[in-house]
Design a protein around this motif. Sequence first.
Motif, short mmCIF file in Angstrom:
data_model
loop_
_atom_site.label_atom_id
_atom_site.label_comp_id
_atom_site.label_asym_id
_atom_site.label_seq_id
_atom_site.Cartn_x
_atom_site.Cartn_y
_atom_site.Cartn_z
N THR A 100 -37.64 24.38 -1.05
CA THR A 100 -36.68 24.48 -2.15
C THR A 100 -37.24 23.85 -3.41
O THR A 100 -37.13 24.40 -4.51
N LEU A 101 -37.86 22.70 -3.22
CA LEU A 101 -38.45 22.01 -4.36
C LEU A 101 -39.57 22.84 -4.98
O LEU A 101 -39.69 22.95 -6.20
N VAL A 232 -34.36 17.03 -4.41
CA VAL A 232 -33.92 18.35 -4.84
C VAL A 232 -32.70 18.20 -5.74
O VAL A 232 -32.62 18.79 -6.82
#
Lengths: 374, 281
Positions: A100-101, A232
């Motif tokens: 996700t990052l 995140v």
Amino acid sequence: MQRGQCAQSEEVPPGAAPTTPPPAGATRSRTHTLTRKTLLTLALTATLLAITLASTTTGAYHIPAPDILASTAHRAHLGGHPLPRVPESVLWDVRLPRLTLALLVGASLGCAGALMQGVFGNPLAEPGVIGISSGAAVGAVGSIALGLTFAGTWTVTVCAFAAGLLTVLLVYGLSRSAGRTEVVTLVLTGIAVNAFCGALIGLCVFYADNSQLTQITFWQLGSLAQATWPKVLAVLPCAAAGLLAAPFFARRLDLLALGERQAGHLGVDVERMRLTLVCVVALLTAAAVAVAGIVAFVGLVVPHLLRMAAGPGHRFLVPGSALGGALVLAAADLGARTLAVPAELPLGVITALLGSPFFFWLLRRTRARQGGWA
Amino acid sequence: MSLLPAALRRDRTAPPPPPRPGEVLARARELTVRLGPRPVLHDVDLDVTAGHVLALVGPNGAGKSTLLGALAGDVPAESGGIALAGAPLTTWTPRQLAMRRAVLPQSAPLAFPFTAGDVVRMGRAPWAGTPLADEDDAAVAEAMAVTETTGFADRPYPALSGGERARVALARVLAQRAALLLLDEPTAALDLHHQELVLRVCREQAAAGKAIVIVLHDLGLAAAHADRVAVLAAGRRTAYGAPADVLTADLLSEVYRHPVEVLPHPRTGHPLIHPLRDPTP
């Protein structure tokens, strides 16, 4: 092939004025570009999904693709089943936050690159090259070295944003003359800013203690190895705000290619737009730098490749660069994790290894086109 | 609120009504402009009228481009001022200005390789979100047809020759469909055929009710095509009127500091302007 080479630069003789009815040709070409952009978007999305799947399955602990789907479905309350303790934890606590990052950082950098090239009216502008990333890194490293915690988990991001914004304004002010940015001035300003920020980071390193030192080294190489869900969350507001704001400027960015004065003649409030976009670029860069350190060249390579494939219109280029950036960074991070097992390569090193030759080629091409730097 | 300037009371995105014939679209009064320490324009008065082609002529450095820039709103006045469609120029927003006047700059570089068709379409930007946006395709097609640029609509603008770029830039200005056109040397890079083409387009636009201000170096073109000529010298308006009245041998010889003779064309009667040259030995 460069687009410019196929066209002759000779005047059409008056007798050879167009005889075919014009609108048909124009419409056909626009439909053609549209399908091309749709195809490109589909291809990018498909590759992105493939990379996502590859990233979640691959690693020291292999998790088969069906298990990943089952676990995701379970967490979304759509059936499926949870995995045993170890793979469940590897998937949800290690790989997914990291992926996700990577997607967030990549999208931010790609989008920031496209915006910056548009605002500066210069195809070589990029957060890393002209020093915005280093500026934001000074803020991040400084907040670690000084042990600042005034904004909780957001402290590093806030400091990176403030320092990044200051740097963009500085570079912008220094590298422009008469409403334009020359390539040489821009690149030289970048060298100066990078050198100064390097020195500031060096100072922080000098005064840091051991635990801070490990954290700081991290910024200098660029890496996603310490990804967690709180991280995140720490960058999500910055990145989301920047990514959502960017497409609203697409049409005006097109007009800016004519020059500031001409864009003004067409009704653009150039001053206000420039200031807003500089803030958006600082937001995006800060989001990327605060968690990943300096990851250079993504914002340079991605918009360029897309411009070659689908033309310079910003309505596609800005969101396209976000998509492409996410794809490139997810792929690069997968490489960083898996190329030198059991060791891990720094992400910033990989993007710089691939991006620098591209930058070099761009420099040579730009120089050849305008016949020297003069 | 009657204290508010007229421009501020109007709806931001409302398209302006078409100009009435003979309406003064732009009016400069005692306009003085200073660029740095150097005064460039002194006390210039000028009326730009719908239905007319107004040529600005004069030697290099006379202030022609500065006057055009001041009319466009780019160059601030030191004293005196300019009114556009009845309201002071400074009270209009960029968008409102763009709906009322179009500007063709002397050179037209482009940062990214947009196609010629894209560039012309950029001229429609002021009308985005208004009912007139429906005319986008027609305006672009018409502007490209009259400037003979339709043939290279799909070619990247940076790959065009100087003359082709100049015509594409003019097409962009025409596609904007503003009532006032400010053109800075649109003929400089053009061959004879296209020079005549551009001036003919200006005449047609004027006949359709627009006001055109055009900076020209070629006095013959000004004499043949303009309704009004303003001669600038050293930042002052030296003469203003119909071409036949203004473009006289005495005035031109003095302004250009070079002996000039003016002869009537044997067929049309337009003034033919010719610098006196020493016979070659």
